[in-house]
Design an enzyme around this catalytic site. Structure first.
Site, PDB file in Angstrom:
ATOM      1  NE  ARG A 296      -9.233  12.667   3.461  1.00  0.00           N
ATOM      2  CZ  ARG A 296      -9.477  11.524   2.992  1.00  0.00           C
ATOM      3  NH1 ARG A 296     -10.433  10.782   2.512  1.00  0.00           N
ATOM      4  NH2 ARG A 296      -8.339  10.356   3.392  1.00  0.00           N
TER       5      ARG A 296
ATOM      6  CG  HIS B  70     -12.551   3.672   2.466  1.00  0.00           C
ATOM      7  ND1 HIS B  70     -13.138   4.698   3.259  1.00  0.00           N
ATOM      8  CD2 HIS B  70     -11.142   3.917   2.867  1.00  0.00           C
ATOM      9  CE1 HIS B  70     -12.200   5.432   3.981  1.00  0.00           C
ATOM     10  NE2 HIS B  70     -11.219   5.047   3.650  1.00  0.00           N
TER      11      HIS B  70
ATOM     12  CD  GLU C 116      -8.935  -1.138   4.008  1.00  0.00           C
ATOM     13  OE1 GLU C 116      -8.510  -0.488   4.989  1.00  0.00           O
ATOM     14  OE2 GLU C 116      -8.963  -0.041   2.963  1.00  0.00           O
TER      15      GLU C 116
ATOM     16  CG  ASN D 213      -1.979   0.921   1.339  1.00  0.00           C
ATOM     17  OD1 ASN D 213      -1.826   2.079   0.467  1.00  0.00           O
ATOM     18  ND2 ASN D 213      -2.834   1.058   2.441  1.00  0.00           N
TER      19      ASN D 213
ATOM     20  NE  ARG E 236      -6.182   1.760  -0.337  1.00  0.00           N
ATOM     21  CZ  ARG E 236      -6.067   2.861   0.401  1.00  0.00           C
ATOM     22  NH1 ARG E 236      -5.250   3.045   0.964  1.00  0.00           N
ATOM     23  NH2 ARG E 236      -7.236   3.391   0.503  1.00  0.00           N
TER      24      ARG E 236
END
Ligand code: ADP
Length: 419
Positions: free
Chosen positions: A259, A198, A402, A27, A109
């Protein structure tokens, strides 16, 4: 999409001992690389690690072999190539080098796969070029992912590199959920639409939630709330995503660590025209100085809850704005799905914060939602139910993984190709 991590294995048969069943999951972020080595013969984790502060004077490498001691070093890592070399040296020291015959693939990823990539994909030059074409819609993420793929390929050109896209699970969204109500010609010319992110987590958690209910994914409707530093919700009908809260970029939707999530788009024009901010400054404001951090100065929910306990009003406001937005999405996705079997909380906040879970469903008895305070307060790493046994809708905590999902998808692709 895989049906299960071991979905391509015939019942009762496993891979031969010594077979290539391991997947290195990478990742790559702009200044960090997270990695895990997994063995898909038994879904075990052989090593996990992180190289961070790439490009700075003192980068840090943390490597933890399964059952072994964590090794932490300060190293000179000027770029991603050095980072991958450093992490492969750590793996090699444990006997898991990138040239190991047990390694089946590297799973990457990749944040943005646009509309083209609906499945995990073996990377060749054409695929790399397409991921590169998507850089304008994912300027912060795709360049690092591309560098990671190129570097891993150079380190062992014979090893399949598999791209697993954050957007893939959401490509099943119907057009009416994926479209912004803006001029179609302009939107299409610039690929402006809702992609969602996601996706690997939403896929994994929705499937695990169905398992927890003792059903097949096709039989249930699930709302997944992925609440980490980034946060997103999705509505999953019968195993397929029908709506999600992130859009063209990961900025839309829920309130996140830094965010803003949803704002009136005119906030941007106002800040440019009236406050005199540049477009880049507004970008930084909404992505890095907003959300929980913008509201109260902290982006870590643990710290915010500690301050709330002390009566801190700004922390309370941040918590309330965060929870209010969550409730709106739970309500919206209940309407989108019509019937909801389960709401699943996942990721750092969703898995660990009982107060957030309790507040998110508080007052939603009309939607069939409630949590049992005792079950909600229990701490565990296992998927678990937290709603009262007689509740019309199940509320669950389902830890995400993940890396395991990326490894499973990558392995399914190469094992299938071999068979
Ligand atoms: P990401 O992968 O998006 O960086 P994670 O899913 O690891 O994020 O979530 C990180 C966040 O989880 C932290 O910023 C923190 O707010 C939250 N978190 C972790 N543990 C707890 C806890 N015990 N209580 C509340 N929040 C927690």
């Amino acid at each position: 999409m895989t049906d299960a991590p071991d979905g391509n294995r015939a019942p009762g048969t496993g891979p031969a001992p010594g077979a290539a069943t391991r997947v290195l999951v990478l990742n790559c972020g702009s200044s960090s690389v997270k990695y895990q080595l997994l063995d898909m013969a038994d879904d075990s984790r052989l090593a996990a690690g992180l190289v961070e502060r790439i490009g700075e004077d003192a980068s840090r490498l943390v490597h933890t072999p399964a059952g072994g001691r964590r090794r932490e070093r300060t190293v000179a890592v000027p770029d991603h190539e050095s980072a991958l070399k450093a992490l492969s040296a750590e793996l090699a020291a444990d006997g898991h080098g990138l040239d190991s015959p047990r390694l089946a693939a590297v799973g990457h990823r990749v944040v943005h796969g646009g509309l083209r990539f609906t499945e995990p994909t073996v990377v060749d030059d054409g695929v790399l070029a397409e991921i590169e074409r998507l850089v304008p819609v994912a300027p912060l993420h795709n360049p690092a992912n591309i560098t990671g793929i190129r570097t891993a390929r150079a380190l062992n050109p014979r090893l399949p590199q598999i791209a697993v896209f954050d957007t893939a699970f959401h490509t099943t969204m119907p057009e009416h959920a994926a479209r912004y109500a803006i001029d179609v010609a302009t939107a299409d010319a610039h690929r402006v639409r809702r992609y969602g992110f996601h996706g690997t987590s939403h896929a994994y958690v929705s499937r695990r939630t169905a398992e927890l209910l003792g059903k097949r994914p096709q039989e249930v409707n699930v709302i997944v709330l992925h609440l980490g530093n980034g946060a997103s919700a999705s509505a999953v009908r019968g195993g397929r995503c029908v709506d999600t809260s992130m859009g063209l970029t990961p900025l839309e939707g829920l309130v996140m660590g830094t965010r803003s999530g949803d704002v009136d788009p005119a906030v941007v024009f106002h800040l440019v025209r009236v406050a005199g901010l540049s477009v880049d400054e507004v970008d930084t404001l909404l992505n890095q100085r907003s959300g929980l951090a913008g509201l109260c100065g902290d982006n870590d929910m643990r710290e915010i809850l500690r301050r709330v306990d002390e009566g801190d009003e700004r922390a309370q406001l941040a918590f309330d704005v965060y929870v209010h937005r969550l409730k709106k999405y739970i309500g919206a996705y209940s309407a989108v799905l019509g019937t909801v079997d389960a709401v699943a909380f996942t990721a750092g906040v969703g898995e660990n914060s009982a107060p957030v879970r309790a507040a998110a469903v508080d007052g939603l008895a009309g939607l069939g939602l409630a949590v049992d305070p005792g079950l909600n307060a229990e701490r565990s790493d296992a998927p678990r139910l937290i709603s009262p046994p007689d509740a019309p809708v199940t509320v669950a905590v389902v830890p995400t993984d993940e890396e395991l999902e990326i490894a499973a998808q990558a392995y399914a692709l190469v094992a299938h190709a071999d068979g």
